[in-house]
Design a protein around this motif. Structure first.
Motif, mmCIF file in Angstrom:
data_model
loop_
_atom_site.group_PDB
_atom_site.id
_atom_site.type_symbol
_atom_site.label_atom_id
_atom_site.label_comp_id
_atom_site.label_asym_id
_atom_site.label_seq_id
_atom_site.Cartn_x
_atom_site.Cartn_y
_atom_site.Cartn_z
ATOM 1 N N VAL A 176 0.849 -1.186 0.000
ATOM 2 C CA VAL A 176 0.000 0.000 0.000
ATOM 3 C C VAL A 176 0.884 1.235 0.000
ATOM 4 O O VAL A 176 1.855 1.313 0.755
ATOM 5 N N GLN A 177 0.521 2.178 -0.863
ATOM 6 C CA GLN A 177 1.354 3.376 -0.979
ATOM 7 C C GLN A 177 0.713 4.541 -0.232
ATOM 8 O O GLN A 177 -0.482 4.763 -0.347
ATOM 9 N N PHE A 178 1.521 5.241 0.532
ATOM 10 C CA PHE A 178 1.077 6.452 1.225
ATOM 11 C C PHE A 178 1.841 7.621 0.638
ATOM 12 O O PHE A 178 3.074 7.581 0.548
ATOM 13 N N LEU A 179 1.104 8.648 0.240
ATOM 14 C CA LEU A 179 1.735 9.815 -0.389
ATOM 15 C C LEU A 179 1.214 11.064 0.316
ATOM 16 O O LEU A 179 0.014 11.187 0.541
ATOM 17 N N LEU A 180 2.105 11.960 0.681
ATOM 18 C CA LEU A 180 1.682 13.214 1.322
ATOM 19 C C LEU A 180 2.348 14.368 0.597
ATOM 20 O O LEU A 180 3.562 14.343 0.350
ATOM 21 N N LYS A 181 1.530 15.376 0.258
ATOM 22 C CA LYS A 181 2.110 16.576 -0.344
ATOM 23 C C LYS A 181 1.981 17.707 0.664
ATOM 24 O O LYS A 181 0.863 18.035 1.085
ATOM 25 N N ALA A 182 3.123 18.238 1.090
ATOM 26 C CA ALA A 182 3.089 19.331 2.061
ATOM 27 C C ALA A 182 4.443 20.032 2.064
ATOM 28 O O ALA A 182 5.470 19.394 1.818
ATOM 29 N N ASN A 183 4.402 21.330 2.335
ATOM 30 C CA ASN A 183 5.643 22.113 2.341
ATOM 31 C C ASN A 183 6.272 22.171 3.721
ATOM 32 O O ASN A 183 5.589 22.015 4.726
ATOM 33 N N ASN A 184 7.573 22.414 3.735
ATOM 34 C CA ASN A 184 8.287 22.752 4.977
ATOM 35 C C ASN A 184 8.170 21.740 6.107
ATOM 36 O O ASN A 184 7.989 22.111 7.255
ATOM 37 N N LEU A 185 8.211 20.453 5.771
ATOM 38 C CA LEU A 185 8.201 19.457 6.844
ATOM 39 C C LEU A 185 9.605 18.880 6.988
ATOM 40 O O LEU A 185 10.328 18.730 6.017
ATOM 41 N N LYS A 186 9.951 18.540 8.240
ATOM 42 C CA LYS A 186 11.279 17.956 8.455
ATOM 43 C C LYS A 186 11.224 16.441 8.323
ATOM 44 O O LYS A 186 12.082 15.814 7.746
ATOM 45 N N GLU A 187 10.175 15.829 8.916
ATOM 46 C CA GLU A 187 10.029 14.381 8.797
ATOM 47 C C GLU A 187 8.565 13.992 8.940
ATOM 48 O O GLU A 187 7.795 14.698 9.586
ATOM 49 N N VAL A 188 8.226 12.888 8.281
ATOM 50 C CA VAL A 188 6.832 12.442 8.278
ATOM 51 C C VAL A 188 6.791 10.940 8.551
ATOM 52 O O VAL A 188 7.578 10.176 7.980
ATOM 53 N N TYR A 189 5.840 10.520 9.416
ATOM 54 C CA TYR A 189 5.630 9.096 9.695
ATOM 55 C C TYR A 189 4.173 8.774 9.409
ATOM 56 O O TYR A 189 3.304 9.654 9.454
ATOM 57 N N VAL A 190 3.894 7.496 9.133
ATOM 58 C CA VAL A 190 2.514 7.058 9.115
ATOM 59 C C VAL A 190 2.338 6.138 10.319
ATOM 60 O O VAL A 190 3.194 5.294 10.615
ATOM 61 N N VAL A 191 1.245 6.373 11.069
ATOM 62 C CA VAL A 191 0.970 5.536 12.243
ATOM 63 C C VAL A 191 -0.479 5.063 12.149
ATOM 64 O O VAL A 191 -1.320 5.747 11.576
#
Ligand SMILES: Nc1ncnc2c1ncn2[C@@H]1O[C@H](COP(=O)(O)OP(=O)(O)OP(=O)(O)O)[C@@H](O)[C@H]1O
Ligand SMILES: [Mg+2]
Length: 343
Positions: free
Chosen positions: A261-276
């Motif tokens: 399963v693919q998770f895609l996030l579009k957002a500016n100015n983030l340092k790190e992203v997790y899926v929980v």
């Protein structure tokens, strides 16, 4: 039908040897398998000693003219449950012919949708790609759930991988479904010091994506190809046969009861992203950290078992639902959970 492509723009790294012998071994293990030779060099076709009067080039050409064409006539049987769509040099002009079409990257997807129906009933489709990242390879990638990237023990195999990653990233950005990449060491010879160094580097770089089976250098693999036979027909007792048996076992396990399963996030100015979510007890961990594809695109694909899961993204300690998923429900804190159904 589980579709697996062998891809690397680096020539000679073991794509064809692996595609042919894996496909054959999966068939020996009772699966119904179709191998598609998508390389104008037609090495897989020769490897199997097939001389197709109708090849994958004809298939593309006729399918474009008439999508309800009888696909049976392009499929050669090479054993009870092993089938092949062979290639010919004519496939090289197909790239040009496809390039003017708006659906140029998805012609193979359409063909395979027709092939994966109940009449044909294949368990696996294995695709051997040419040594470039042109339109034929992109067709194979978009049609596949899994991309296996053979890595010969050399620096240039890795350079090919970087380009492939950029392309997968771009395709994902355009909302194409991209396959999960897995890496396969081929032509391994531990007598050389360099093999050890290379292996260490590859393990660090690809972590969980490196297949545990490694294909050792074996002269019988080369001889089998020259004789137009798979290693199982040529020397069943060789190390080459042993390695490809192990690979087939590993691929069967990998493709059995999980979906990627693919998770895609579009957002500016983030340092790190997790899926929980419910699949990881709502815990932030390295295995669930998204990769940064572009300055504002984050991506991860995860192996999940069938079922329904609630989840969120966590970015710089802020928790929020997936903006690209409209299926949501209220959570206990006045926010929303995204809902994912894996079938
Ligand atoms: N494990 C191995 N041991 C010994 N020889 C091997 C092994 N794997 C592949 N070879 C030989 O190396 C050569 C290149 O392999 P192969 O044709 O599978 O690579 P390829 O990636 O498909 O190449 P191309 O990019 O040209 O399509 C062939 O002669 C093959 O027989
Ligand atoms: Mg090849």
């Amino acid at each position: 039908m589980k579709i697996v492509s062998f891809v690397n723009q680096k020539g000679g790294c073991g794509k064809t040897t692996s595609a042919v012998n894996l496909a054959w071994q999966l068939a020996e293990r009772g699966n119904k398998v179709i191998l598609i030779d998508l390389d104008p060099q037609a090495h897989a076709t020769m490897y199997l000693g097939i001389n197709p009067n109708l090849s994958s080039a004809d298939l593309f050409e006729e399918f474009i003219k008439n999508p309800s064409v009888d696909l049976n006539k392009f499929i050669h049987s090479r054993g009870d449950n092993f089938f092949v769509i062979g290639s010919s040099l004519g496939l090289s002009s197909m790239e040009q012919m496809l390039s003017s079409r708006s659906d140029k990257l998805e012609v193979l997807v359409q063909i395979l949708n027709n092939i994966s129906n109940k009449i044909f009933n294949y368990d696996y489709c294995i695709i051997d790609c040419p040594p470039n990242l042109g339109i034929l390879t992109l067709n194979a990638l978009l049609a596949s759930k899994y991309a296996i990237i053979p890595l010969g023990i050399c620096e240039l195999s890795l350079r090919g991988v970087n380009n492939l990653h950029s392309i997968l990233g771009m395709l994902a950005e355009f909302k194409f479904k991209v396959p999960s990449p897995f890496y396969l060491i081929t032509q391994l010879d531990m007598r050389y010091k360099f093999s050890e160094i290379f292996l260490k580097r590859v393990k660090e770089t690809f972590d969980g994506r490196l297949l545990s089976t490694m294909i050792r250098t074996n002269i019988h693999l080369r001889e089998a190809a020259d004789a137009g036979k798979t290693i199982f027909e040529y020397r069943r007792d060789s190390r080459g046969a042993e390695d490809y048996r192990k690979l087939a076992e590993e691929i069967e396990k990998l493709t059995k009861d999980i979906s990627w399963v693919q998770f895609l996030l579009k957002a500016n100015n983030l340092k790190e992203v997790y899926v929980v979510g419910e699949f990881n007890d709502w815990q932030k961990s390295e295995n669930y950290k998204l990769r940064k594809l572009t300055p504002n695109t984050w991506f991860i694909d995860l192996p999940l078992r069938k079922g329904e899961y609630r989840y969120k993204f966590v970015a710089d300690d802020r928790w929020f639902n997936d903006p690209l998923n409209t299926t949501v429900e209220d959570d206990a804190f006045g926010g929303k959970n995204s809902i994912l159904r894996v079938s």
